[in-house]
Design an enzyme around this catalytic site. Structure first.
Site, PDB file in Angstrom:
ATOM      1  N   HIS A   1       0.869  -1.179   0.000  1.00  0.00           N
ATOM      2  CA  HIS A   1       0.000   0.000   0.000  1.00  0.00           C
ATOM      3  C   HIS A   1       0.912   1.237   0.000  1.00  0.00           C
ATOM      4  O   HIS A   1       2.027   1.178   0.530  1.00  0.00           O
ATOM      5  CB  HIS A   1      -0.825  -0.054   1.289  1.00  0.00           C
ATOM      6  CG  HIS A   1      -1.916   0.952   1.396  1.00  0.00           C
ATOM      7  ND1 HIS A   1      -1.692   2.229   1.841  1.00  0.00           N
ATOM      8  CD2 HIS A   1      -3.236   0.859   1.135  1.00  0.00           C
ATOM      9  CE1 HIS A   1      -2.851   2.884   1.851  1.00  0.00           C
ATOM     10  NE2 HIS A   1      -3.802   2.083   1.430  1.00  0.00           N
TER      11      HIS A   1
ATOM     12  N   ASP B   1       3.141  -4.556   8.040  1.00  0.00           N
ATOM     13  CA  ASP B   1       1.891  -3.834   7.863  1.00  0.00           C
ATOM     14  C   ASP B   1       0.780  -4.878   7.902  1.00  0.00           C
ATOM     15  O   ASP B   1       0.580  -5.625   6.948  1.00  0.00           O
ATOM     16  CB  ASP B   1       1.929  -3.092   6.524  1.00  0.00           C
ATOM     17  CG  ASP B   1       0.560  -2.538   6.110  1.00  0.00           C
ATOM     18  OD1 ASP B   1      -0.440  -2.836   6.797  1.00  0.00           O
ATOM     19  OD2 ASP B   1       0.514  -1.831   5.089  1.00  0.00           O
TER      20      ASP B   1
ATOM     21  N   GLN C   1      -4.340  -5.693   6.613  1.00  0.00           N
ATOM     22  CA  GLN C   1      -5.251  -6.675   6.003  1.00  0.00           C
ATOM     23  C   GLN C   1      -5.129  -8.050   6.659  1.00  0.00           C
ATOM     24  O   GLN C   1      -5.704  -9.021   6.165  1.00  0.00           O
ATOM     25  CB  GLN C   1      -4.963  -6.795   4.495  1.00  0.00           C
ATOM     26  CG  GLN C   1      -5.176  -5.524   3.711  1.00  0.00           C
ATOM     27  CD  GLN C   1      -6.634  -5.090   3.639  1.00  0.00           C
ATOM     28  OE1 GLN C   1      -7.556  -5.851   3.948  1.00  0.00           O
ATOM     29  NE2 GLN C   1      -6.859  -3.849   3.253  1.00  0.00           N
TER      30      GLN C   1
ATOM     31  N   LYS D   1     -10.814  -1.446   9.797  1.00  0.00           N
ATOM     32  CA  LYS D   1     -10.948  -2.601   8.904  1.00  0.00           C
ATOM     33  C   LYS D   1     -11.354  -3.855   9.672  1.00  0.00           C
ATOM     34  O   LYS D   1     -11.481  -4.931   9.104  1.00  0.00           O
ATOM     35  CB  LYS D   1      -9.630  -2.838   8.162  1.00  0.00           C
ATOM     36  CG  LYS D   1      -9.279  -1.705   7.189  1.00  0.00           C
ATOM     37  CD  LYS D   1      -8.008  -2.018   6.455  1.00  0.00           C
ATOM     38  CE  LYS D   1      -7.367  -0.791   5.837  1.00  0.00           C
ATOM     39  NZ  LYS D   1      -8.004  -0.382   4.589  1.00  0.00           N
TER      40      LYS D   1
ATOM     41  N   CYS E   1      -4.535   2.449  -3.876  1.00  0.00           N
ATOM     42  CA  CYS E   1      -3.339   2.973  -3.214  1.00  0.00           C
ATOM     43  C   CYS E   1      -2.150   2.044  -3.411  1.00  0.00           C
ATOM     44  O   CYS E   1      -1.333   1.862  -2.493  1.00  0.00           O
ATOM     45  CB  CYS E   1      -3.566   3.178  -1.723  1.00  0.00           C
ATOM     46  SG  CYS E   1      -4.764   4.429  -1.361  1.00  0.00           S
TER      47      CYS E   1
HETATM   48  C1  LIG Z   1      -2.237  -3.120   3.426  1.00  0.00           C
HETATM   49  C2  LIG Z   1      -2.667  -1.770   3.903  1.00  0.00           C
HETATM   50  N1  LIG Z   1      -1.774  -0.969   4.516  1.00  0.00           N
HETATM   51  C3  LIG Z   1      -2.115   0.244   4.966  1.00  0.00           C
HETATM   52  C4  LIG Z   1      -3.376   0.752   4.821  1.00  0.00           C
HETATM   53  C5  LIG Z   1      -3.673   2.128   5.324  1.00  0.00           C
HETATM   54  O1  LIG Z   1      -4.533   2.085   6.382  1.00  0.00           O
HETATM   55  P1  LIG Z   1      -5.146   3.427   6.983  1.00  0.00           P
HETATM   56  O2  LIG Z   1      -5.718   4.172   5.817  1.00  0.00           O
HETATM   57  O3  LIG Z   1      -6.188   2.948   7.929  1.00  0.00           O
HETATM   58  O4  LIG Z   1      -4.053   4.159   7.653  1.00  0.00           O
HETATM   59  C6  LIG Z   1      -4.331  -0.032   4.193  1.00  0.00           C
HETATM   60  C7  LIG Z   1      -5.703   0.489   4.017  1.00  0.00           C
HETATM   61  O5  LIG Z   1      -6.206   0.768   2.975  1.00  0.00           O
HETATM   62  C8  LIG Z   1      -3.970  -1.318   3.721  1.00  0.00           C
HETATM   63  O6  LIG Z   1      -4.860  -2.090   3.088  1.00  0.00           O
END
Ligand SMILES: Cc1ncc(COP(=O)(O)O)c(C=O)c1O
Lengths: 149, 414
Positions: free
Chosen positions: B127, B205, B208, B231, B371
């Protein structure tokens, strides 16, 4: 389930086989524009003789709505004079494809439909101002382009 | 498997939004769970209860409400620790989301530990929140940013990690536990082992992963772990950074302000203990407290059951989707190797056209770059469609998706 009224035969056909697809080398008017949300991205090329549009082409990538609307726009302005094109309204384009309802129903997809018209209006504005040095003729084209959606 | 009773009907009845009709009275089919999950009534009630009965600032005042709020806030911290099998509650830092957690590490750890010539490793399926902070850090410090590529099944080519680690210059490996686009589950145990052997730090991270499977940070052996509450049935604006105490203690603060201090003088300040050193200012008290209800909800169902439900759905969906004319599915296509996320495209049909047609039938899928533009470049597409499932998703809903996809194929004469 009924087929979506957006995706008519005509739109699908145009998106598959766009009209005037291609590039003009050293055109009188060239304008690139894109929609960051869906990644539609087009280049519009126009040649002008005196006050008359003699040749229009476009290339780029986009969704079916963007491709169909751009195709139809290029067909509609071919051979027209700049004054007519200046007065061309978004409804003129949308109604040609039966997409008038998008203005109300889909603030997101309306951007796909009007991207090419925005590019055209900006393009003609720049042509009046930069090449013909005629800010009066350019009038409020720029504001109109900016407020299309 | 823990329990065999997974009552989909009773789960669904806890989610008011699932009763909604959209677009000409079509029942909502919510398949955008990788973006954010819906909230059960227990979470919604918790937030109203907090504002109705307890609202106050925490950690400072001694009055009754402040004590209640502080207690509830800290109780959530303990609950999170238990949920992830973290022994030391002080290692749980509340932030506003995964994005902030990763930026915190890049700023407060990265700036003192990554230097010119060092290497930071990430992957092609991250992401943007696990790419951009490392670009900023490496550009600022003169370090190198390297990517682990993915193969044609959407799995990481881990031999590249070996090559990077062999240089002895890798300071940090930042990698997602589960890809938000392809759903691929990273073999984090293997990655962590490799990093340990090479003395590189590892950040995971888990945005997910934590919502969809059991994550045992206590036994994982990584250094930093980040995820978001929204999420996993919780509210927006809450996330967690977990990091080892030794690392946190040696890191400089991220934001300066109230709560993170012990004593402030005109020209110097001593910092508060963990975790408060990293929680400057009034935190998102209400949402942290109601996040507790989300964890209770998932705990009650059991994370193994959540995972099994998603495996079943993914298997079902993959099987049916692969039969739709003109469709291209990305990723492992193996329900055991991926989370409940399926990314796909149709031959030369723009994803926004797909999403619009599907939306007319009440089906919410995501179309766009998710993203993850680095991954889009790799797949050589501008965008994909993504359907993602959660605890309340049913096979009937997947059928509605499939019917809608068949409609796309028909409309576009594929
Ligand atoms: C794999 C991953 N990392 C990071 C994020 C970012 O999360 P947040 O927007 O809650 O900070 C997301 C969310 O879309 C994600 O799917």
């Amino acid at each position: 389930m009924s087929a979506d009224p957006i995706y008519t035969e005509m739109i699908i056909e145009y998106s598959r086989n766009p009209s005037n697809f291609g590039k003009i080398e050293n055109p009188h008017i060239h304008r690139h524009d894109s929609n960051p949300l869906c990644g539609d991205s087009i280049d519009l090329y126009v040649n002008v003789d005196g006050n008359k549009i003699t040749e229009v082409k476009f290339d780029g990538k986009g969704c079916a709505i963007c491709m169909a609307c751009t195709s139809v726009l290029t067909e509609m302005i071919q051979g027209k004079n700049l004054e007519e094109v200046k007065n061309f309204k978004k409804d003129d384009l949308l109604s040609e494809l039966g997409l008038g309802h998008l203005i109300k129903t889909s603030p997101v997809r309306i951007k796909c439909a009007l991207l090419s018209l925005k590019a055209l209006k900006y393009g003609i504005y720049s042509y009046f101002v930069d090449k013909m040095n005629d800010t009066e003729a350019a009038g409020n084209l720029k504001e109109e382009a900016a407020s299309l959606y | 498997m823990q329990s065999t009773t997974y009552s989909l009907d009773s789960i669904r009845s806890d989610f008011p939004v699932l009763e909604r009709k959209v677009r000409d009275n079509k029942p909502l089919v919510y398949l955008d769970n990788a973006a954010t999950a819906q909230k059960p009534i227990q979470v919604i009630d918790a937030i109203t209860d907090y504002y109705k009965n307890h609202n106050s600032n925490i950690h400072r005042a001694v009055h009754a409400l402040a004590e209640e709020s502080t207690e509830a806030f800290e109780a959530t911290r303990s609950k999170v620790a238990k949920f992830l099998n973290v022994a030391n509650t002080k290692e749980i830092i509340f932030v506003k989301g995964t994005t902030e957690a990763i930026n915190l590490v890049a700023y407060a750890w990265g700036r003192d530990n990554v230097q010119k010539g060092d290497i930071v490793v990430t992957t092609e399926y991250e992401h943007h929140s696990n790419i951009v902070p490392w670009q900023i850090l490496t550009q600022e410090t003169g370090a190198d940013l390297k990517y682990i590529d993915i193969d044609e099944n959407g799995e990481l080519m881990l031999e590249q990690l070996d090559e990077y680690l062999a240089t002895g210059k890798v300071k940090l490996v930042a990698i997602s536990h589960v890809s938000n686009v392809l759903g691929t589950i990273t073999d984090v145990k293997e990655v962590i082992k490799k990093c340990k052997n090479a003395d590189a730090k590892i950040l995971i991270d888990g945005a997910q992963a934590v919502p969809h499977m059991k994550v045992d940070i206590g036994n994982l052996g990584c250094d930093f772990y980040a995820f978001s509450a929204h999420k996993m049935l919780g509210p927006t604006g809450v996330g967690v950074l977990w990091a080892r105490k030794e690392l946190l203690e040696n890191m400089r603060p991220f934001l300066g302000g109230g709560d993170m201090i012990r004593e402030v003088h005109k020209y110097e300040t001593t910092y508060n203990d963990l975790p408060y050193k990293f929680e400057a200012g009034t935190p998102n008290v209400a949402d942290v407290i109601c996040f507790s209800a989300a964890i209770d909800y998932l705990t009650k169902i059991g994370m193994d059951n959540v995972r099994n439900h998603e495996i079943e759905l993914t298997e079902y969906a993959l099987e049916k989707m692969s039969k739709v004319k003109g469709i291209v599915i990305y990723g492992t296509k193996d329900p055991k190797k991926q989370g409940g996320v399926i990314s796909f495209n149709f031959n030369d049909v723009h994803p926004h056209d797909v999403a619009t047609i599907v939306d007319k039938n009440g089906v919410a899928i995501r179309s766009g770059h998710h993203c993850a533009q680095v991954l889009m470049e790799k797949l050589e597409v501008a965008a994909t469609n993504r359907a993602s499932f959660y605890i309340y998703t049913t096979k009937q809903e997947i059928d509605v998706l499939i019917d809608s996809l068949e409609e796309v194929a028909k409309v576009f004469k594929l």
